[in-house]
Design a protein around this motif. Sequence first.
Motif, PDB file in Angstrom:
ATOM      1  N   UNK A  67      -0.400   2.309  -7.717  1.00 38.87           N
ATOM      2  CA  UNK A  67       0.170   3.815  -8.777  1.00 38.87           C
ATOM      3  C   UNK A  67       0.307   3.101 -10.033  1.00 38.87           C
ATOM      4  N   UNK A  68       0.020   1.587 -10.498  1.00 38.39           N
ATOM      5  CA  UNK A  68       0.868   0.616 -11.296  1.00 38.39           C
ATOM      6  C   UNK A  68      -1.210   0.258 -12.229  1.00 38.39           C
ATOM      7  N   UNK A  96       3.394   0.917   3.481  1.00 36.79           N
ATOM      8  CA  UNK A  96       3.042   1.820   3.564  1.00 36.79           C
ATOM      9  C   UNK A  96       3.221   2.055   1.775  1.00 36.79           C
ATOM     10  N   UNK A  97       5.093   2.663   1.955  1.00 35.19           N
ATOM     11  CA  UNK A  97       5.209   3.283   0.179  1.00 35.19           C
ATOM     12  C   UNK A  97       5.544   2.254  -0.920  1.00 35.19           C
ATOM     13  N   UNK A  98       5.169   0.522  -0.631  1.00 35.59           N
ATOM     14  CA  UNK A  98       5.524  -0.681  -1.148  1.00 35.59           C
ATOM     15  C   UNK A  98       4.200  -0.869  -1.538  1.00 35.59           C
ATOM     16  N   UNK A  99       2.808   0.233  -1.284  1.00 39.08           N
ATOM     17  CA  UNK A  99       1.501   0.253  -1.029  1.00 39.08           C
ATOM     18  C   UNK A  99       1.419   0.759  -2.449  1.00 39.08           C
ATOM     19  N   UNK A 148       9.377   2.074  11.097  1.00 34.94           N
ATOM     20  CA  UNK A 148      10.090   1.769   9.830  1.00 34.94           C
ATOM     21  C   UNK A 148       9.190   0.638   9.181  1.00 34.94           C
ATOM     22  N   UNK A 149       9.251  -0.261   9.616  1.00 30.80           N
ATOM     23  CA  UNK A 149       8.413  -1.569   8.965  1.00 30.80           C
ATOM     24  C   UNK A 149       7.449  -1.319   8.243  1.00 30.80           C
TER      25      UNK A 149
END
Length: 315
Positions: free
Chosen positions: A22-23, A14-17, A8-9
């Motif tokens: 995207x920015x 991964x989602x945070x990366x 989960x961590x």
Amino acid sequence: MPRETNGKHKEEKCICCIKTVKWIPVLFIVAIIVWSYYAYVFQLCLITIQSSSERIVLLVVYHISLVMFFWTYGKTVCSCVARVPEEFRLSESEQELLIHAATEEIQLNILEIFAKNLPVLNRTLSGGIRYCEKCHHVKPDRAHHCSVCGECILKMDHHCPWINNCVSFSNYKFFILFLGYSLIYCIFISATSVQYFIAFWKGELEGMGKFHILFLFFVALMFAVSLASLFGYHCYLVLHNRTTLEAFRPAVFCDGPDKNGFNLGAYNNFRQVFGNRAIIWFFPIKSSVGDGVSYPVPRQHSKNSYHSMDTTPVR
Ligand SMILES: [Zn+2]
Ligand SMILES: [Zn+2]
């Protein structure tokens, strides 16, 4: 650490990366604006240009166009996407019914009954109610599921990586203004730096700053050309009341697809996006007409007396 928590961590990381990556296009645009400010204001206006009256006029006009460009860009990037209201979502029991329906016909019937009182005119190609299996709701007219945002967006135009946001009902006016003001910004820089660009090739400029002026002209011209075509295309879409998605795949009504399905005439179409108060048309202040859920349509598409605008259909 238990394996499940560990997984989960990793997933969260991964989602945070992905969110950070995207920015990057937005940071790239901001970096170009900051550099263009340095090149135009310091290298061109303050160091290269000798006439103080020319310098003042250029600096005033430049800063006005920069403020409008940055303001509209910020509003386009920071606008929350227009989400589908809760009344379009099927309850858990209705979802269960839909999943376990024996035939496709029964599924279509369930959706038809559910959408009976919803302001929905758009259909699937086969004539059924449009339903999003990921969001579990009936799709309002002109709404589409964005795979990047992971949800259905009202009057979705397209997902734009340069603003890291969906261009949709909530920020379409801001997006058009952003294209217009960034085009003015680039044309202004190209037009006022061209004589110094020529001076560079004649060997009349000195110091390292001359390279900033050279690239400033090139970059501004390059962006002006690409922005002009994009801005022109979106002006055409606004005047025909069409989103980019609808330009590729026309909205479907009870009597089939119609690329002019929302076309109320150029002026009415313009007012749909820019609103009725001319004083705020050219400022990034929310003024689009409607709620983003239902839209006025030419008479032949209206459902009973459902609020269609009394306008002559445009063909
Ligand atoms: Zn969806
Ligand atoms: Zn999106």
